[in-house]
Design a protein around this motif. Structure first.
Motif, short mmCIF file in Angstrom:
data_model
loop_
_atom_site.label_atom_id
_atom_site.label_comp_id
_atom_site.label_asym_id
_atom_site.label_seq_id
_atom_site.Cartn_x
_atom_site.Cartn_y
_atom_site.Cartn_z
N THR A 33 0.81 -1.22 0.00
CA THR A 33 0.00 0.00 0.00
C THR A 33 0.85 1.27 0.00
O THR A 33 0.30 2.37 0.06
N HIS A 34 2.15 1.12 0.01
CA HIS A 34 3.04 2.28 0.04
C HIS A 34 3.86 2.35 -1.25
O HIS A 34 4.06 1.34 -1.92
N ALA A 35 4.33 3.52 -1.56
CA ALA A 35 5.25 3.68 -2.68
C ALA A 35 6.25 4.77 -2.32
O ALA A 35 5.91 5.75 -1.65
N VAL A 36 7.50 4.55 -2.74
CA VAL A 36 8.53 5.54 -2.51
C VAL A 36 8.83 6.23 -3.84
O VAL A 36 9.14 5.57 -4.83
N ILE A 37 8.69 7.54 -3.84
CA ILE A 37 8.95 8.33 -5.06
C ILE A 37 10.31 8.98 -4.90
O ILE A 37 10.55 9.70 -3.93
N ASP A 38 11.18 8.71 -5.86
CA ASP A 38 12.54 9.26 -5.81
C ASP A 38 12.61 10.37 -6.87
O ASP A 38 12.27 10.15 -8.03
N LEU A 39 13.04 11.56 -6.45
CA LEU A 39 13.02 12.70 -7.39
C LEU A 39 14.10 13.72 -7.03
O LEU A 39 14.66 13.65 -5.91
N PRO A 40 14.39 14.65 -7.94
CA PRO A 40 15.40 15.66 -7.63
C PRO A 40 14.94 16.55 -6.47
O PRO A 40 13.76 16.92 -6.38
N ALA A 41 15.89 16.88 -5.60
CA ALA A 41 15.55 17.65 -4.40
C ALA A 41 14.87 18.97 -4.75
O ALA A 41 13.93 19.40 -4.06
N ASP A 42 15.30 19.61 -5.82
CA ASP A 42 14.74 20.94 -6.13
C ASP A 42 13.32 20.85 -6.68
O ASP A 42 12.67 21.88 -6.89
N LYS A 43 12.82 19.62 -6.90
CA LYS A 43 11.44 19.47 -7.38
C LYS A 43 10.51 18.97 -6.27
O LYS A 43 9.34 18.69 -6.51
N ALA A 44 11.05 18.84 -5.06
CA ALA A 44 10.29 18.21 -3.98
C ALA A 44 9.03 18.99 -3.64
O ALA A 44 7.94 18.42 -3.51
N GLU A 45 9.15 20.31 -3.51
CA GLU A 45 7.99 21.11 -3.12
C GLU A 45 6.91 21.08 -4.20
O GLU A 45 5.73 20.99 -3.90
N GLN A 46 7.38 21.13 -5.45
CA GLN A 46 6.43 21.07 -6.57
C GLN A 46 5.68 19.73 -6.57
O GLN A 46 4.48 19.67 -6.80
N ALA A 47 6.42 18.65 -6.27
CA ALA A 47 5.80 17.33 -6.24
C ALA A 47 4.79 17.24 -5.10
O ALA A 47 3.69 16.70 -5.28
N ARG A 48 5.14 17.77 -3.95
CA ARG A 48 4.21 17.75 -2.81
C ARG A 48 2.92 18.49 -3.15
O ARG A 48 1.84 18.08 -2.74
N ALA A 49 3.07 19.58 -3.88
CA ALA A 49 1.88 20.35 -4.25
C ALA A 49 1.06 19.62 -5.30
O ALA A 49 -0.17 19.72 -5.32
N SER A 50 1.73 18.89 -6.19
CA SER A 50 1.02 18.22 -7.30
C SER A 50 0.30 16.96 -6.85
O SER A 50 -0.75 16.61 -7.40
N LEU A 51 0.87 16.22 -5.88
CA LEU A 51 0.33 14.91 -5.52
C LEU A 51 -1.15 14.94 -5.13
O LEU A 51 -1.92 14.11 -5.62
N PRO A 52 -1.59 15.86 -4.28
CA PRO A 52 -3.01 15.85 -3.90
C PRO A 52 -3.93 16.11 -5.09
O PRO A 52 -5.07 15.63 -5.12
N ARG A 53 -3.43 16.85 -6.05
CA ARG A 53 -4.25 17.15 -7.24
C ARG A 53 -4.32 15.92 -8.15
O ARG A 53 -5.38 15.56 -8.65
N LEU A 54 -3.17 15.24 -8.31
CA LEU A 54 -3.12 14.08 -9.20
C LEU A 54 -3.84 12.88 -8.61
O LEU A 54 -4.50 12.11 -9.32
N ARG A 55 -3.66 12.67 -7.30
CA ARG A 55 -4.25 11.50 -6.62
C ARG A 55 -4.78 11.96 -5.27
O ARG A 55 -4.09 11.87 -4.25
N PRO A 56 -6.04 12.43 -5.23
CA PRO A 56 -6.56 13.03 -3.98
C PRO A 56 -6.56 12.06 -2.79
O PRO A 56 -6.52 12.52 -1.65
N SER A 57 -6.61 10.75 -3.04
CA SER A 57 -6.69 9.83 -1.89
C SER A 57 -5.31 9.38 -1.39
O SER A 57 -5.23 8.61 -0.43
N LEU A 58 -4.24 9.85 -2.00
CA LEU A 58 -2.90 9.51 -1.50
C LEU A 58 -2.61 10.26 -0.21
O LEU A 58 -3.03 11.40 -0.03
#
Lengths: 229, 298
Positions: free
Chosen positions: B85-110
């Protein structure tokens, strides 16, 4: 000597064998190996046998003991010798919280330190600690004696009834209604006997201790204090 | 009740075994709390990369195509490793905030379990043994980690109510006890911009430490301040990127035992949790003092 491997054979097997012993039986010496911090080791024994636990124990080792001599060759978890009735329990290492809690009789010896609430609500047990005790020790202690060769933590003897407390080192603070009392000859005699039975260093002298007990202002209802209740 | 464990390795040679050691410690504590279990592991880091651990109640739909969708949203490819039920997303550090903001929009139940350079958190309803095998925790290596098995008192038995809690990058906390002033601190922390996601008291404890450290406190100073500000029963074990801390409230009803050797520092709710560790028979074993802060740094 009966030897019991606790890790291999389980707690119930041990305690049921100990509970089935008869007073005049010939299995009078027991050794428990691999205790691995298990709970309730040798709880509820009611025969004059000798039991040595080789290692450290978890909650309630030797709880409710009657008659037996139980030695922990390690440290003891919370509630060692809780509600002991008679007999002797000796802890070679340290004891965790509420050692000897509510004990009604017998002797508990802790060769290391005891942590908080040692002897809480004791009702006749005698406890000898070679090291120090933590906060709230002898809270609401009713009778018996607590001997501390080291120091006592905060709020020693809070709401104390008639137990006698003897401390050789410092006391961080006394609890409500606990005061220092005069050490008279009968106290020195009691203390000398307890130090000897408790296997303390013979150079530790009774006259180096101070005695603490109840000021008896709290436990008798007084109409003038009604607003305080 | 609840059972908590922690392991801080000094000897790099033990790092491959961290997950196995911590899992065994936690499984031993199962009878202190059967409701849910979780482990936080500080693994290795890669320069310039961060990882976000997410959880979903419907992993088949939520994780399907998530990598591509997120990569598109933040303009760079991401790597996703799913474990149950878990997943680890590996990404560039400078994109972390953008990813955090995008995740609820892309997958509201995550739900985001943790973020940081090294921290991963896995937690679910169920017994420690089942949670450990579901996420293959025994195979995980790392420098330090903490674990918890829960007997719920202050909030519902749900994945989000399980420990460890993480409220800041590479920060996490497990707790045995119950906090009584968590609602007022939840409001105050929100006012300070530190938000919690659940009704759980422990999450507020974690958020409190995050806030203190954000304001410049060290881990030790934050733990010291918690003794004044948090009311209730607590034994806390805390992890940061390179630190490991323990504190107990002044009454110290909740049990705690620690062991230290040249190779590790270990914490258990009971001594039972420590008996399988290498060299335990000659370790220094002690009960942490009430209202006293203990911490170690790599």
């Amino acid at each position: 000597m009966q030897s019991y491997d606790l890790a291999a054979n389980g707690l119930r097997g041990l305690n049921s064998q100990l509970h089935a012993l008869k007073a005049q039986g010939n299995m009078t010496a027991w050794e428990v190996v691999n205790p691995r911090g298990a709970h309730a080791i040798a709880a509820g024994v009611d025969v004059p046998v000798e039991i040595t636990v080789r290692g450290s124990t978890g909650y309630y080792c030797a709880g409710m003991n009657k008659q037996a001599t139980i030695r922990v060759a390690g440290s003891a978890g919370p509630g060692v010798a809780e509600n002991m009735m008679s007999g002797t329990v000796i802890v070679e290492g340290d004891a965790s919280q509420y050692a000897g809690a509510t004990g009604r009789g017998g002797l508990l010896v802790i060769k290391g330190n005891a942590s908080s609430r040692c002897g809480i609500s004791m009702k006749g047990i005698e406890i000898v600690v070679h090291g120090s005790v933590g906060h709230m020790s002898a809270f609401m202690a009713q009778s018996g004696a607590l001997v501390v060769c080291g120091d006592a933590g905060e709020a020693l003897g809070d709401s104390l009834y008639e137990a006698r407390l003897y401390v050789r080192g410092s006391v961080t603070s006394l609890g409500a209604d606990c005061i220092e009392k005069e050490m008279r000859s009968e106290h020195l005699e009691q203390l000398a006997a307890l130090l000897e039975r408790g296997q303390c260093d013979p150079t530790i002298r009774p006259q180096d201790f101070r005695r603490y007990g109840s000021a008896r202002r709290l436990y008798t209802f007084n109409i003038d204090n009604a607003g305080e209740y | 009740m609840c059972g908590i464990v922690g392991l801080f390795l000094k000897d790099p040679g033990l790092q491959p075994d961290l997950g196995a050691m911590l899992s065994d410690m936690l499984i031993t504590m199962t009878d202190r709390g059967p409701d849910s279990a979780g482990i936080a592991i500080y693994g290795g880091s890669q320069p310039g990369r961060v990882r976000i651990t997410v959880q979903s109640a419907t992993p088949d739909t939520d994780f399907d195509g998530l990598g591509n969708a997120l990569g598109e949203a933040i303009g760079t490819p991401v790597a996703i490793t799913q474990k149950s039920t878990h997943a680890v997303i590996d990404l560039p550090a400078d994109k972390a905030e953008q990813a955090r903001a995008s995740l609820p929009r892309l997958r509201p139940s995550l739900r985001i379990m943790s973020r940081g350079e090294t921290l991963e958190i896995y937690k679910e309803v169920g017994l420690p043994r089942d949670v450990a095998s579901r996420f293959d925790l025994r195979k995980m290596g790392g420098t330090h980690g903490i674990g918890h098995t829960r007997m719920a008192t202050e909030s519902a038995v749900t994945t989000l109510g399980a420990h460890p809690f993480s409220t800041g990058a590479d920060q996490c906390l497990v707790h045995n006890g119950s906090l009584s002033n968590h609602n007022s601190w939840r409001r105050r922390l929100a006012h300070e911009g530190v938000f919690t996601e659940t009704e759980n008291d422990t999450e507020v404890g974690a958020a409190y430490l995050t806030w203190k450290m954000r304001e410049g406190a060290t881990l030790g100073e934050a733990l010291q301040a918690s003794l004044t500000d948090l009311d209730g029963f607590f034994t806390f074990v805390v992890g940061t990127r390179d630190g490991f801390g323990v504190v107990r409230d002044p009454i110290a009803c909740k049990p705690a035992v620690m062991a230290e050797t040249a190779h590790y520092v270990a914490f258990g709710s009971e001594y039972r949790a420590l008996v399988g560790l290498p060299g335990i028979d000659t370790a220094r074993v002690w009960e942490p003092e009430p209202a006293t802060v203990y911490f170690w740094n790599h």
